[in-house]
Design a protein around this motif. Structure first.
Motif, short mmCIF file in Angstrom:
data_model
loop_
_atom_site.label_atom_id
_atom_site.label_comp_id
_atom_site.label_asym_id
_atom_site.label_seq_id
_atom_site.Cartn_x
_atom_site.Cartn_y
_atom_site.Cartn_z
N PHE A 135 -39.77 -83.38 29.76
CA PHE A 135 -39.56 -82.06 29.14
C PHE A 135 -40.88 -81.58 28.52
N ASN A 136 -41.19 -80.29 28.63
CA ASN A 136 -42.45 -79.75 28.09
C ASN A 136 -42.27 -78.29 27.71
N THR A 137 -43.27 -77.68 27.13
CA THR A 137 -43.14 -76.31 26.59
C THR A 137 -42.94 -75.27 27.69
N PHE A 138 -43.22 -75.61 28.98
CA PHE A 138 -43.03 -74.63 30.06
C PHE A 138 -41.58 -74.63 30.57
N CYS A 139 -40.77 -75.58 30.10
CA CYS A 139 -39.38 -75.65 30.56
C CYS A 139 -38.54 -74.58 29.86
N GLU A 140 -37.57 -74.02 30.58
CA GLU A 140 -36.66 -73.05 29.96
C GLU A 140 -35.56 -73.83 29.23
N LEU A 141 -35.40 -73.54 27.94
CA LEU A 141 -34.46 -74.29 27.12
C LEU A 141 -33.24 -73.41 26.80
N GLU A 142 -32.05 -73.88 27.18
CA GLU A 142 -30.80 -73.19 26.81
C GLU A 142 -30.22 -73.95 25.61
N GLN A 143 -29.02 -73.56 25.20
CA GLN A 143 -28.43 -74.24 24.04
C GLN A 143 -28.08 -75.70 24.37
N TRP A 144 -27.49 -75.91 25.60
CA TRP A 144 -27.03 -77.27 25.96
C TRP A 144 -27.85 -77.89 27.09
N SER A 145 -28.78 -77.15 27.67
CA SER A 145 -29.47 -77.66 28.87
C SER A 145 -30.90 -77.13 28.94
N TRP A 146 -31.66 -77.65 29.91
CA TRP A 146 -33.03 -77.17 30.14
C TRP A 146 -33.34 -77.21 31.64
N SER A 147 -34.24 -76.30 32.07
CA SER A 147 -34.66 -76.26 33.49
C SER A 147 -36.04 -76.87 33.61
N CYS A 148 -36.22 -77.77 34.58
CA CYS A 148 -37.50 -78.46 34.77
C CYS A 148 -38.56 -77.48 35.26
N LEU A 156 -41.21 -78.24 36.81
CA LEU A 156 -41.85 -78.70 38.05
C LEU A 156 -40.95 -78.47 39.27
N CYS A 157 -39.64 -78.84 39.15
CA CYS A 157 -38.79 -78.72 40.34
C CYS A 157 -37.68 -77.69 40.17
N GLY A 158 -37.51 -77.15 38.94
CA GLY A 158 -36.51 -76.12 38.72
C GLY A 158 -35.10 -76.62 38.47
N SER A 159 -34.88 -77.96 38.52
CA SER A 159 -33.51 -78.49 38.34
C SER A 159 -33.00 -78.24 36.92
N LEU A 160 -31.67 -78.05 36.83
CA LEU A 160 -31.03 -77.86 35.53
C LEU A 160 -30.57 -79.22 35.01
N ASN A 161 -30.91 -79.55 33.76
CA ASN A 161 -30.57 -80.85 33.18
C ASN A 161 -29.82 -80.66 31.87
N GLY A 162 -28.84 -81.53 31.62
CA GLY A 162 -28.11 -81.47 30.35
C GLY A 162 -28.93 -82.08 29.22
#
Length: 746
Positions: A60-73, A75-81
């Motif tokens: 996880f890093n500052t370029f990742c999109e952070l939602e309330q319960w999840s984040w998007s990578c 590098l590869c765009g995958s959604l993670n809980g």
């Protein structure tokens, strides 16, 4: 962690990369305290809690999109809980480093030992192995170096002194007088020591605490004497009248020391450093080297001497490096010799165990004591793992540097010991022919993760009762350093050329050329370099529509070899010319010693780009007086000296610094420059920042021999050293490249 790329805007697809002629890659200096812009990382704890992508395992890093319960990578765009702990942590962004910066350094929890006890004790352990088949001068220099080392060692360190010749000596310096115990080394090439060193002297008797035994170690050093030729002849089982076979049992001695130290690895220490001082080739017992290959016979066999002397002649030292790694031992080799020592075979023991290789051709003006002090005064990390990840459109291709690849995972490198200067390189390749999207919605991203350990000295005790600290006071800290970077994409070839960094381009070229010369010989390395410049020049001219075609053939007068429309590419022809004139790529018959070539290969492979630039094309500055700079940069030519009219020149060639007063300089100018002037301040600052100690030389034109300075003025020298062309140097090199570009286009 400093990261520099060959181009700051990436090529859009494989065709754009091929069509530009440029290399695409990156250099990484993972343990540098700051990044390439001088910024420090954000420090924090909980490196083990950092969320990782379930698809590509990126952090996880500052370029990742952070939602309330999840984040998007990123590098590869995958959604993670996100775990409930992470949700809680990230609700207070100012409290965690990874939310504040894309460059973080996080502490990892301590590993417990196998029996569930406390973590590894982390005493820094140092062992000096000194060659006694040597001269008095060599031993005097080694003693000075070790006395300098003792001053640099942190309190709580353990130090052992060993010697080798036809026997291996272990010193016990913990009693009132130093005692040495010797074991004879079997002379045959297959032999090993008849007895375990632990039975000769228990390891903890051999390793002495530096702060209580410094004086005794110094008196033990005073007792070192060269073994007499009489002793060595008898040991080799020869009569006194027979030819002396030498007696430098280096291979057996190093193997025995690695096994000896290995018994306490992970118990007393986490890394032991062995300093091997060598005065010539190993010629006794296992690991002996046949130096006859550096003889006249190659001339008669018609073999390419440059190619013949670059590969190792035995796998012994490569195998020994693997033993050293298993034993937690890192070996630094200090060769002080002007005879052929076959560093091509020996180098593996140092570079593959995480150490360095140093070569000094004479004891007279050797910087060995300064190098020793400097090496031990700077911080180092060990047990390191370096991992490069990229976004999905591209991936790392080749990797370069003194590390070894993980046998299981791709793009994972292990580094035994890494200081703040050590630099590694990667080149990039596209995953497929598509490249980055034309809408530029893809953002090229790279993430470099560097896991490492450092030994942290004990906190100073407030009361100064003079009580010596116990051996258990050093602690081992594991940390994780992560750097995530995003780059733009060049919309066209002009943007790509304008974003080029010539110093990083040179770094990757040097790595490729070293590999080519090791595999195919120096001649092949030179050809590869010239061909690269020819292709780049042709592609650049094509892109700028400078090649005029009439009746299907091109007209040469228009060819721009100097890259006059692109300032970023302009330094490249000079750098290539200088690299072809460098001893790294000059021929054996020009008097380049094969050991010196190997030393340069090892040195150039770890230098960061701006240091390498100086080593290949030195910086020449002029001064009006020792306190006033005249011009910051001159080309390396006699013409530049004459036209500048300045009286004082300062040349920085990385390993050597030269102050040259021209023969027409005003005799009232103080020589050498006074200690409090601007020129001296500049010199001292450069020496401070360097990973090795540069040799400093003062020359007075018209009085002293100036040939060493004049040899650096390469632009009037012929590129292949033959000196046969009528117009010498850089000008004729330009003409030659123009000719080759025309042939290439046809």
């Amino acid at each position: 962690m400093a990261v520099r790329t060959t181009v700051s805007r990436f090529p859009i697809d494989p065709d754009a990369r091929e069509g530009s002629g440029l290399l695409w890659g990156v250099t990484v200096t993972p343990f540098a305290a700051v990044d390439e812009n001088g910024q420090s990382p954000a420090y924090g704890s909980g490196g083990d809690l950092l969320p990782r992508c379930e698809n590509c395992y990126a952090y996880f890093n500052t370029f990742c999109e952070l939602e309330q319960w999840s984040w998007s990578c990123s590098l590869c765009g995958s959604l993670n809980g996100l775990s409930s702990d992470a949700i809680e942590r990230y609700s207070r962004p100012q409290s965690c480093a990874e939310m504040m910066s894309s460059f973080v350094d996080l502490e990892l929890p301590q590993e417990e030992s196998l029996d569930g006890g406390a973590a590894v004790q982390a005493c820094p352990v140092y062992v000096a192995a000194v060659d006694l088949s040597s001269s008095e001068e060599f031993l005097e220099l080694t003693k000075s170096a070790l006395l300098a080392a003792l001053e640099a060692l942190a309190p709580g360190s353990l130090f052992g002194l060993a010697t080798f010749s036809h026997k291996l000596g272990l010193y016990d310096v913990q009693g009132p007088i130093p005692v040495v115990k010797n074991v004879f080394i079997p002379p045959d090439a297959e032999g090993t020591l008849p007895i375990e060193l632990e039975d000769v002297m228990p390891l903890l008797q051999f390793l002495a605490p530096v702060e209580t035994c410094k004086d005794r170690i110094a008196s033990a050093l005073e007792t070192l004497r060269p073994t007499s030729s009489w002793e060595r002849t008898t040991a080799a089982g020869q009569g006194l009248d027979s030819v002396l076979l030498g007696g430098r049992g280096f291979g057996v001695a190093m193997e025995a020391l690695c096994n000896y130290l290995g018994s306490e690895y992970g118990n007393t220490f986490a890394l032991a450093r062995v300093f091997a001082f060598l005065s010539g080739p190993p010629d006794f017992g296992a690991g002996q080297l046949d130096t006859r290959r550096y003889g006249e016979q190659y001339a008669s066999k018609g073999e390419d001497a440059d190619r013949a002397l670059l590969p190792e002649q035995t796998p012994f030292y490569k195998d020994l490096a693997a033993v050293a790694v298993q034993a937690g031992v890192c070996v630094d080799i200090f060769a002080v010799t002007n005879e052929y020592t076959d560093l091509a075979s020996l180098k593996f023991l140092s570079i593959e165990s995480g150490g360095s290789l140093f070569l000094y051709t004479s004891t007279e003006d050797s910087t060995l004591p300064q190098d020793m002090y400097r090496m031990l005064s700077r911080p180092y990390a060990f047990g390191c793992v370096l991992r490069m990840r990229t976004s999905t459109e591209f991936k790392p291709g080749n990797s370069y540097g003194h590390f070894f690849p993980d046998p299981q995972y791709e793009n994972v490198q292990h580094i035994i010991c890494c200081d703040s200067y050590a630099t590694y390189a990667y080149d990039f390749v596209f995953e497929n022919n598509v490249g980055f999207s034309r809408t530029l919605s893809d953002v090229p991203t790279i993430q470099i993760a560097f896991q490492y350990a450092v030994v942290v000295p004990p906190q100073e005790l407030p009361d100064s009762e003079g009580v010596s600290t116990s051996r258990t006071t050093h602690s081992l800290k594991r940390r994780l350093r992560i750097r995530t970077l995003q780059f733009g994409v060049a919309k066209n070839i002009h943007e790509l050329y304008d974003s080029c960094d010539p110093e990083v381009m040179l770094s990757l070229l040097v790595h490729k050329v070293i590999l080519a010369s090791l595999e195919e010989g120096v001649r092949e390395g030179r050809i590869l370099l010239q061909e690269w410049l020819v292709i780049l020049t042709a592609q650049y001219n094509d892109a700028h529509k400078l090649i005029q075609y009439s009746n299907g053939s091109s007209i040469g007068s228009q060819i721009d070899v100097a890259f006059s429309q692109c300032p970023q590419l302009q330094p490249l022809p000079r750098l290539i010319f200088a690299l072809l004139r460098n001893p790294l790529l000059r021929f054996h018959e020009e008097g380049v010693h094969p050991d010196y070539r190997i030393y340069l290969q090892c040195l150039f492979s770890v230098l960061e780009p701006s240091s390498l630039h100086r080593a290949v094309y030195p910086v020449l500055t002029s001064y009006a007086t020792p306190d006033k700079q005249a011009y910051p940069r001159h080309s390396l030519s006699r013409a530049a000296l004459i036209t500048s009219g300045s009286p004082i020149f300062f040349l920085d060639a990385f390993t050597i610094l030269i102050v040259f007063y021209s023969s027409t300089a005003d005799p009232t100018l103080p020589f050498p420059p006074p200690h409090d002037c601007l020129l001296r301040t500049t010199i001292n600052k450069l020496k401070q920042e360097r990973c090795i100690t540069p040799k400093l030389i003062f020359i007075r034109g018209g009085h002293d021999d100036a040939s060493i300075f004049e040899n650096f003025l390469i632009e009037e020298q012929d590129v292949d050293g033959s000196g046969l062309t009528s117009v010498m140097g850089f000008v004729s090199f330009f003409e030659d490249i123009t000719q080759k570009v025309l042939e290439f286009i046809k």
